[in-house]
Design a protein around this motif. Sequence first.
Motif, mmCIF file in Angstrom:
data_model
loop_
_atom_site.group_PDB
_atom_site.id
_atom_site.type_symbol
_atom_site.label_atom_id
_atom_site.label_comp_id
_atom_site.label_asym_id
_atom_site.label_seq_id
_atom_site.Cartn_x
_atom_site.Cartn_y
_atom_site.Cartn_z
ATOM 1 N N GLY A 49 -62.099 -39.597 148.288
ATOM 2 C CA GLY A 49 -63.012 -38.464 148.415
ATOM 3 C C GLY A 49 -62.282 -37.130 148.486
ATOM 4 O O GLY A 49 -62.848 -36.129 148.889
ATOM 5 N N LEU A 50 -61.023 -37.105 148.071
ATOM 6 C CA LEU A 50 -60.201 -35.894 148.123
ATOM 7 C C LEU A 50 -60.038 -35.247 146.758
ATOM 8 O O LEU A 50 -59.368 -34.226 146.640
ATOM 9 N N GLY A 51 -60.607 -35.853 145.739
ATOM 10 C CA GLY A 51 -60.486 -35.348 144.377
ATOM 11 C C GLY A 51 -59.993 -36.448 143.459
ATOM 12 O O GLY A 51 -59.479 -37.476 143.901
ATOM 13 N N ASP A 52 -60.171 -36.220 142.193
ATOM 14 C CA ASP A 52 -59.775 -37.199 141.179
ATOM 15 C C ASP A 52 -58.270 -37.076 140.917
ATOM 16 O O ASP A 52 -57.807 -36.036 140.456
ATOM 17 N N PRO A 53 -57.480 -38.132 141.204
ATOM 18 C CA PRO A 53 -56.033 -38.024 140.989
ATOM 19 C C PRO A 53 -55.636 -37.922 139.523
ATOM 20 O O PRO A 53 -54.556 -37.417 139.214
ATOM 21 N N HIS A 136 -50.987 -37.411 144.162
ATOM 22 C CA HIS A 136 -50.570 -38.389 145.162
ATOM 23 C C HIS A 136 -51.427 -38.250 146.426
ATOM 24 O O HIS A 136 -51.862 -39.244 147.006
ATOM 25 N N TYR A 137 -51.692 -37.014 146.831
ATOM 26 C CA TYR A 137 -52.555 -36.774 147.993
ATOM 27 C C TYR A 137 -53.972 -37.279 147.727
ATOM 28 O O TYR A 137 -54.575 -37.920 148.579
ATOM 29 N N ARG A 138 -54.478 -37.007 146.551
ATOM 30 C CA ARG A 138 -55.831 -37.462 146.219
ATOM 31 C C ARG A 138 -55.916 -38.982 146.127
ATOM 32 O O ARG A 138 -56.944 -39.560 146.442
ATOM 33 N N GLN A 139 -54.838 -39.627 145.714
ATOM 34 C CA GLN A 139 -54.817 -41.084 145.568
ATOM 35 C C GLN A 139 -54.637 -41.778 146.914
ATOM 36 O O GLN A 139 -55.307 -42.763 147.202
ATOM 37 N N THR A 140 -53.719 -41.264 147.750
ATOM 38 C CA THR A 140 -53.335 -41.976 148.972
ATOM 39 C C THR A 140 -53.759 -41.288 150.262
ATOM 40 O O THR A 140 -53.803 -41.933 151.307
ATOM 41 N N GLY A 141 -53.995 -39.992 150.229
ATOM 42 C CA GLY A 141 -54.281 -39.244 151.451
ATOM 43 C C GLY A 141 -53.024 -38.772 152.161
ATOM 44 O O GLY A 141 -53.104 -38.152 153.218
ATOM 45 N N PRO A 171 -38.218 -32.457 139.427
ATOM 46 C CA PRO A 171 -39.278 -32.372 140.432
ATOM 47 C C PRO A 171 -38.979 -33.280 141.628
ATOM 48 O O PRO A 171 -38.450 -34.376 141.465
ATOM 49 N N GLN A 172 -39.316 -32.790 142.803
ATOM 50 C CA GLN A 172 -39.081 -33.538 144.028
ATOM 51 C C GLN A 172 -40.176 -34.583 144.226
ATOM 52 O O GLN A 172 -41.338 -34.337 143.933
ATOM 53 N N LYS A 173 -39.799 -35.750 144.745
ATOM 54 C CA LYS A 173 -40.761 -36.818 144.999
ATOM 55 C C LYS A 173 -41.689 -36.428 146.133
ATOM 56 O O LYS A 173 -41.240 -35.906 147.149
ATOM 57 N N PRO A 174 -42.980 -36.700 146.002
ATOM 58 C CA PRO A 174 -43.889 -36.491 147.129
ATOM 59 C C PRO A 174 -43.582 -37.465 148.268
ATOM 60 O O PRO A 174 -43.008 -38.534 148.058
ATOM 61 N N THR A 175 -43.991 -37.103 149.464
ATOM 62 C CA THR A 175 -43.775 -37.938 150.640
ATOM 63 C C THR A 175 -44.497 -39.269 150.472
ATOM 64 O O THR A 175 -45.666 -39.308 150.108
ATOM 65 N N GLY A 176 -43.790 -40.368 150.748
ATOM 66 C CA GLY A 176 -44.389 -41.695 150.683
ATOM 67 C C GLY A 176 -44.597 -42.236 149.279
ATOM 68 O O GLY A 176 -45.366 -43.165 149.073
#
Length: 194
Positions: A49-53, A136-141, A171-176
């Motif tokens: 529910g945070l957006g379409d990844p 990544h945020y939209r997919q995992t939170g 590009p830097q890897k996102p957290t997690g």
Amino acid sequence: MGNMIFNQRVMGTNEKYDFENYGKENVDESRVHVERRIFAQHMYGGPKGLGDPTYRELSKMEEDPMIPQRMRDISRTQLCTSEFREFCQCSKDSGVLMFYKCNESKNKMVECQKGWFYDNDFEEAVREEYLNERSHYRQTGIKTQRYKRGTFVARDLEADPPLDQNGKYRPQKPTGWDESYPDGPPSWANFKYN
């Protein structure tokens, strides 16, 4: 305002919804509850529910102030570090006279940052980094914190160098990232981290 849902007052109706008869036959459809949202579906849908990844476009707010600001912060903290340190040291040593004494070191720092800022490959890499973090945020939170109390959080230059073997920005890897995708990167990721 965020992901506001229009309510009856905003929609301009004074009638109340008839929830007692909702779903029953012979009900006036004008009284059935319908959500009307301000933003498009890709901004609030998705698995969490945070957006379409998979949505990889940028808004005007992301395009203009956010990406250039990240480019400036990355070039200052990760790519032009020696020039930045030299200017800071000169400023500390000179005090009020820094405007006159540190002009040469300031120009070196600005030229270094300008060289990166006008590099199209660098801009694309920063854009990809941001889009991967957002998807990544939209997919995992899991949110990747890039700014802490208004200060840019620099990456670990030893464990994760910012430049590849060709001198291009990585590009830097996102957290997690590794924990979330053990079977390989998701389909929406264009950059393959090693």
